[in-house]
Design an enzyme around this catalytic site. Structure first.
Site, PDB file in Angstrom:
ATOM      1  N   LYS A 190      38.686  24.703  73.824  1.00  0.00           N
ATOM      2  CA  LYS A 190      38.809  23.691  72.942  1.00  0.00           C
ATOM      3  C   LYS A 190      39.771  22.492  73.424  1.00  0.00           C
ATOM      4  O   LYS A 190      40.809  22.563  73.163  1.00  0.00           O
ATOM      5  CB  LYS A 190      39.163  23.901  71.433  1.00  0.00           C
ATOM      6  CG  LYS A 190      39.498  22.934  70.653  1.00  0.00           C
ATOM      7  CD  LYS A 190      38.645  21.937  70.208  1.00  0.00           C
ATOM      8  CE  LYS A 190      39.273  20.682  69.136  1.00  0.00           C
ATOM      9  NZ  LYS A 190      39.998  19.678  69.910  1.00  0.00           N
ATOM     10  N   GLY A 243      50.395  22.729  72.407  1.00  0.00           N
ATOM     11  CA  GLY A 243      50.332  21.708  71.504  1.00  0.00           C
ATOM     12  C   GLY A 243      51.621  21.593  70.800  1.00  0.00           C
ATOM     13  O   GLY A 243      52.639  22.071  71.181  1.00  0.00           O
ATOM     14  N   SER A 244      51.504  20.992  69.555  1.00  0.00           N
ATOM     15  CA  SER A 244      52.604  20.741  68.618  1.00  0.00           C
ATOM     16  C   SER A 244      53.037  21.781  68.082  1.00  0.00           C
ATOM     17  O   SER A 244      52.113  22.742  67.632  1.00  0.00           O
ATOM     18  CB  SER A 244      52.221  19.498  67.848  1.00  0.00           C
ATOM     19  OG  SER A 244      51.525  19.850  67.102  1.00  0.00           O
ATOM     20  N   GLU A 246      53.868  21.991  64.923  1.00  0.00           N
ATOM     21  CA  GLU A 246      53.170  22.037  63.555  1.00  0.00           C
ATOM     22  C   GLU A 246      51.776  22.696  63.605  1.00  0.00           C
ATOM     23  O   GLU A 246      51.555  23.534  62.731  1.00  0.00           O
ATOM     24  CB  GLU A 246      53.343  20.696  63.095  1.00  0.00           C
ATOM     25  CG  GLU A 246      54.394  19.915  62.772  1.00  0.00           C
ATOM     26  CD  GLU A 246      55.113  19.410  64.208  1.00  0.00           C
ATOM     27  OE1 GLU A 246      54.668  19.238  65.348  1.00  0.00           O
ATOM     28  OE2 GLU A 246      56.676  19.490  64.259  1.00  0.00           O
ATOM     29  N   GLY A 248      50.893  24.484  65.969  1.00  0.00           N
ATOM     30  CA  GLY A 248      51.069  25.857  66.612  1.00  0.00           C
ATOM     31  C   GLY A 248      51.259  26.780  65.294  1.00  0.00           C
ATOM     32  O   GLY A 248      50.830  28.079  65.534  1.00  0.00           O
ATOM     33  N   GLU A 265      52.409  27.666  73.285  1.00  0.00           N
ATOM     34  CA  GLU A 265      53.159  26.983  74.011  1.00  0.00           C
ATOM     35  C   GLU A 265      53.301  25.559  73.577  1.00  0.00           C
ATOM     36  O   GLU A 265      52.309  24.634  73.320  1.00  0.00           O
ATOM     37  CB  GLU A 265      52.280  26.873  75.580  1.00  0.00           C
ATOM     38  CG  GLU A 265      51.759  27.982  76.245  1.00  0.00           C
ATOM     39  CD  GLU A 265      52.954  28.840  76.706  1.00  0.00           C
ATOM     40  OE1 GLU A 265      53.939  28.318  76.949  1.00  0.00           O
ATOM     41  OE2 GLU A 265      52.582  30.057  76.731  1.00  0.00           O
ATOM     42  N   CYS A 299      55.578  17.988  77.882  1.00  0.00           N
ATOM     43  CA  CYS A 299      56.642  18.707  76.975  1.00  0.00           C
ATOM     44  C   CYS A 299      57.978  19.258  77.402  1.00  0.00           C
ATOM     45  O   CYS A 299      58.842  19.208  76.692  1.00  0.00           O
ATOM     46  CB  CYS A 299      55.713  19.926  76.698  1.00  0.00           C
ATOM     47  SG  CYS A 299      55.071  20.805  78.054  1.00  0.00           S
ATOM     48  N   GLU A 398      61.112  15.314  69.063  1.00  0.00           N
ATOM     49  CA  GLU A 398      60.325  15.275  70.169  1.00  0.00           C
ATOM     50  C   GLU A 398      59.609  13.925  69.989  1.00  0.00           C
ATOM     51  O   GLU A 398      58.933  13.663  69.061  1.00  0.00           O
ATOM     52  CB  GLU A 398      59.338  16.461  70.420  1.00  0.00           C
ATOM     53  CG  GLU A 398      58.543  16.179  71.831  1.00  0.00           C
ATOM     54  CD  GLU A 398      57.428  17.359  71.844  1.00  0.00           C
ATOM     55  OE1 GLU A 398      56.902  17.350  71.005  1.00  0.00           O
ATOM     56  OE2 GLU A 398      57.264  17.855  72.939  1.00  0.00           O
TER      57      GLU A 398
HETATM   58  P1  NAD Z   1      48.404  18.737  68.700  1.00  0.00           P
HETATM   59  O1  NAD Z   1      49.054  20.205  68.177  1.00  0.00           O
HETATM   60  O2  NAD Z   1      48.241  17.508  67.967  1.00  0.00           O
HETATM   61  O3  NAD Z   1      46.957  19.187  69.449  1.00  0.00           O
HETATM   62  C1  NAD Z   1      46.557  20.080  70.339  1.00  0.00           C
HETATM   63  C2  NAD Z   1      45.249  20.693  70.074  1.00  0.00           C
HETATM   64  O4  NAD Z   1      45.219  21.308  68.825  1.00  0.00           O
HETATM   65  C3  NAD Z   1      44.242  19.661  70.164  1.00  0.00           C
HETATM   66  O5  NAD Z   1      43.154  20.196  70.800  1.00  0.00           O
HETATM   67  C4  NAD Z   1      44.085  19.317  68.682  1.00  0.00           C
HETATM   68  O6  NAD Z   1      42.675  19.000  68.727  1.00  0.00           O
HETATM   69  C5  NAD Z   1      43.987  20.818  68.243  1.00  0.00           C
HETATM   70  N1  NAD Z   1      44.275  20.891  66.737  1.00  0.00           N
HETATM   71  C6  NAD Z   1      44.706  19.997  65.977  1.00  0.00           C
HETATM   72  N2  NAD Z   1      44.740  20.455  64.460  1.00  0.00           N
HETATM   73  C7  NAD Z   1      44.450  21.917  64.743  1.00  0.00           C
HETATM   74  C8  NAD Z   1      44.216  22.674  63.927  1.00  0.00           C
HETATM   75  N3  NAD Z   1      44.420  22.466  62.351  1.00  0.00           N
HETATM   76  N4  NAD Z   1      43.904  24.030  64.311  1.00  0.00           N
HETATM   77  C9  NAD Z   1      43.595  24.395  65.388  1.00  0.00           C
HETATM   78  N5  NAD Z   1      43.783  23.473  66.365  1.00  0.00           N
HETATM   79  C10 NAD Z   1      44.013  22.101  65.999  1.00  0.00           C
HETATM   80  O7  NAD Z   1      49.236  18.339  70.087  1.00  0.00           O
HETATM   81  P2  NAD Z   1      48.995  17.140  70.924  1.00  0.00           P
HETATM   82  O8  NAD Z   1      49.556  15.977  70.210  1.00  0.00           O
HETATM   83  O9  NAD Z   1      47.322  17.078  71.575  1.00  0.00           O
HETATM   84  O10 NAD Z   1      49.908  17.429  72.140  1.00  0.00           O
HETATM   85  C11 NAD Z   1      51.191  17.176  72.178  1.00  0.00           C
HETATM   86  C12 NAD Z   1      52.166  18.273  71.871  1.00  0.00           C
HETATM   87  O11 NAD Z   1      51.879  19.397  72.884  1.00  0.00           O
HETATM   88  C13 NAD Z   1      53.751  17.972  71.900  1.00  0.00           C
HETATM   89  O12 NAD Z   1      54.348  18.732  71.282  1.00  0.00           O
HETATM   90  C14 NAD Z   1      53.970  18.788  73.497  1.00  0.00           C
HETATM   91  O13 NAD Z   1      55.308  18.940  73.741  1.00  0.00           O
HETATM   92  C15 NAD Z   1      53.066  19.944  73.515  1.00  0.00           C
HETATM   93  N6  NAD Z   1      52.827  20.413  74.758  1.00  0.00           N
HETATM   94  C16 NAD Z   1      53.403  21.665  75.212  1.00  0.00           C
HETATM   95  C17 NAD Z   1      52.968  22.279  76.312  1.00  0.00           C
HETATM   96  C18 NAD Z   1      53.683  23.621  77.071  1.00  0.00           C
HETATM   97  O14 NAD Z   1      53.373  24.181  77.823  1.00  0.00           O
HETATM   98  N7  NAD Z   1      54.912  23.944  76.283  1.00  0.00           N
HETATM   99  C19 NAD Z   1      52.344  21.698  77.296  1.00  0.00           C
HETATM  100  C20 NAD Z   1      51.837  20.567  76.992  1.00  0.00           C
HETATM  101  C21 NAD Z   1      52.105  19.831  75.683  1.00  0.00           C
END
Ligand code: NAD
Length: 496
Positions: A190, A243-244, A246, A248, A265, A299, A398
């Site tokens: 996804k 992702g974030s 929150e 996560g 992650e 990140c 962040e």
């Molecule tokens: P996000 O958490 O908003 O979204 C990430 C993914 O989650 C997207 O595909 C989104 O559609 C999906 N998503 C959103 N709501 C959801 C839900 N309720 N249930 C399941 N999936 C859902 O993050 P973002 O804004 O796309 O990315 C930025 C964040 O990602 C930053 O915090 C960054 O530090 C982190 N990040 C971490 C790494 C790592 O390897 N540690 C790498 C890249 C980015």
């Protein structure tokens, strides 16, 4: 497709974007949303629409998981050499299409084109790395148990789910799915709603080079519907979320309820500790380069720069000059050093932190506002440098933009205390010519990753992951990651 007069699209990219809409891809074919609902995907560099992606509902995501599970037994049963051959064909095809995928990615994610091509190469290298490793795995390990014949047997899990963010869409797909596929699992991806195009292209390419139907599936849609459906699905065998923190946490809760193993992650608030024996100019160049790379949407970036008091003023002076000189422009313009942030919401978030930070007493040394680029209505921001107390919101949360926070320290223990005074734990760096001190500090910083005299160094084989609010579940990119994608059965037979 018209982006702007000085931006040239490859004919293959034009053809891809000129389709009416780009459906998800499941079971070896296009998988449109039955509702007909689509989401516009926008070029962050111009504000122009690139294409429409399909907005799947929960039942469609569930069907994709069923299709991935149906494809699993045949994929898992392939001898490792045959599976490797197919995956290496995919790696070769991606490498051959690097310019096309790189341009799609640059447009969709607002990433400088050369950097986007680097991400595509990274995908290729990662896939080849895990395929090579998988050929070394012995599925049976004999156990030395007196009076018994005993061994463990490793086998893949089934359909593994992956949810990705928008900052490194294609590279992160490589980091995620390569070990899973090499071990014999099938995958459901996804991608983020802002940056789904390269994932769709990949899935189509996979079918063209002979990856069996249902092995690589892409479901597009909104996080709250498609993403939540995937993380709530009881038939996925593993979940990997990037992702974030929150989101996560929500994904982790769903997986916990369903007892599905999960990797998270997440975000970071990394630090760079700079001692007074460094080459000040070269270190300033490296850190300004890191925070402006992909407009700071990285990140593991160093966003808190802790500078020894003896060199603080000199370091600050270099950074201000370097940041003023960054050439901001459209990602496909070869003169651009830094592109836009991914969407208007992200730009508001970054500008909001700059305002909040200054309202709480931080000084803005350079930048700090929206940037304009002639001929483009993109989400551009001037790189910015704040300074002040580390209690400031801009130094604690962040931001995910081209903003660094500068402060001074006088001693090693004080610096380590400052680095570790955060909820996050992803990546930090230490800069000094003193090797003993460098090693000591690198091992004292609470995070998954420490770099010495560098920031953002990645190599296949070096584990990458976070602790505390930055992640859990073992990380990516190493031998251990491959082993995560096998489950183990122990077999015991009493002798005699
Ligand atoms: P996000 O958490 O908003 O979204 C990430 C993914 O989650 C997207 O595909 C989104 O559609 C999906 N998503 C959103 N709501 C959801 C839900 N309720 N249930 C399941 N999936 C859902 O993050 P973002 O804004 O796309 O990315 C930025 C964040 O990602 C930053 O915090 C960054 O530090 C982190 N990040 C971490 C790494 C790592 O390897 N540690 C790498 C890249 C980015």
């Amino acid at each position: 497709m018209s982006i702007a007069s000085n931006v040239q699209l490859l004919p293959e990219v034009e053809a891809f974007l000129n389709r009416n809409s780009l459906a998800s891809y499941v079971g070896g074919k296009a998988f449109p949303a039955a509702s007909g609902a689509t989401i516009a995907t926008i070029d962050p560099g111009s504000g122009n629409k690139l294409a429409e992606i399909h907005d799947l509902d929960a039942s469609e995501v569930d069907r994709a998981v069923d299709i991935a599970n149906d494809a699993f037994p045949a994929w898992a049963a392939l001898p490792v050499d045959q599976r490797s051959k197919i995956l290496l064909q995919l790696a070769d095809a991606v490498e051959k299409h690097k310019a096309i995928i790189g341009q799609i990615e640059a447009l969709d994610a607002g990433k400088i084109e050369a950097q986007a091509q680097g991400d595509v190469q990274n995908f290729v290298d990662t896939l080849r790395y895990f395929v090579g490793l998988s050929q070394q795995v012995n599925p049976r390990t004999k156990l030395d148990v007196p009076g018994h014949d005993a061994w463990t047997y490793k086998q893949p899990w089934g359909a593994c789910a992956f949810i990705f963010p928008w900052n490194f869409p294609f590279l992160l797909i490589g980091w995620g799915i390569s070990p899973a596929l090499a071990a014999g699992n099938t995958v459901v991806i996804k991608p983020a709603e802002d940056t789904s195009l390269s994932a769709i292209y990949l899935a189509e390419l996979a079918t063209q080079v002979g990856v069996p139907d249902g092995v690589i599936n892409v479901v597009t849609g909104r996080g709250a519907t498609a993403g939540a459906a995937l993380s709530n699905n009881k038939k996925i065998k593993r979940m990997s979320f990037t992702g974030s923190p929150e989101v996560g946490q929500m994904v982790g809760e769903s997986c916990g309820r369903n007892l599905v193993p999960v990797k998270l992650e997440l975000g970071g608030k990394g630090a760079a500790v700079v001692f007074d024996d460094v080459d000040v100019k070269a270190t300033a160049e490296a850190l300004v380069g890191a925070i402006t790379f992909h407009a700071g949407q990285v990140c593991c970036d160093a966003t808190r720069w802790l500078i020894h008091e003896n060199i603080y003023d000199e370091f600050e002076g270099y950074c201000v000059d370097l940041m003023k000189d960054i050439r901001i422009g459209h990602p496909l313009d070869p003169n651009s050093q830094m592109g836009p942030v991914v969407n208007p919401k992200q730009r508001e978030r970054v500008l909001g932190y700059l305002e909040k930070g200054q309202a709480q007493g931080a000084k803005c040394l350079v930048g700090g506002g929206a940037a304009t680029v002639d001929g483009f209505q993109g989400n551009y921001i001037q790189p910015a440098l704040l300074s002040g107390s580390l209690d400031n919101t801009a130094a604690r949360e962040e931001i995910f933009g081209p903003v660094a926070y500068l402060t001074k320290f006088s001693g090693e223990a004080e610096a380590i205390g400052m680095v570790n005074d955060t909820e996050y734990g992803l990546a930090n760096s230490v800069w000094t010519k003193d090797k003993d001190r460098a090693n000591r500090v690198a091992e004292s910083m609470t995070a998954g990753n420490s770099w010495i005299n560098a920031h953002n160094v990645f190599a296949q084989g070096v584990p990458y992951g976070g602790v505390n609010k930055s992640g859990m579940g073992g990380g990516v990119l190493s031998v251990e990651t491959l082993m995560d994608y096998y489950r183990s059965t122990s077999v015991v037979r009493p002798l005699g």
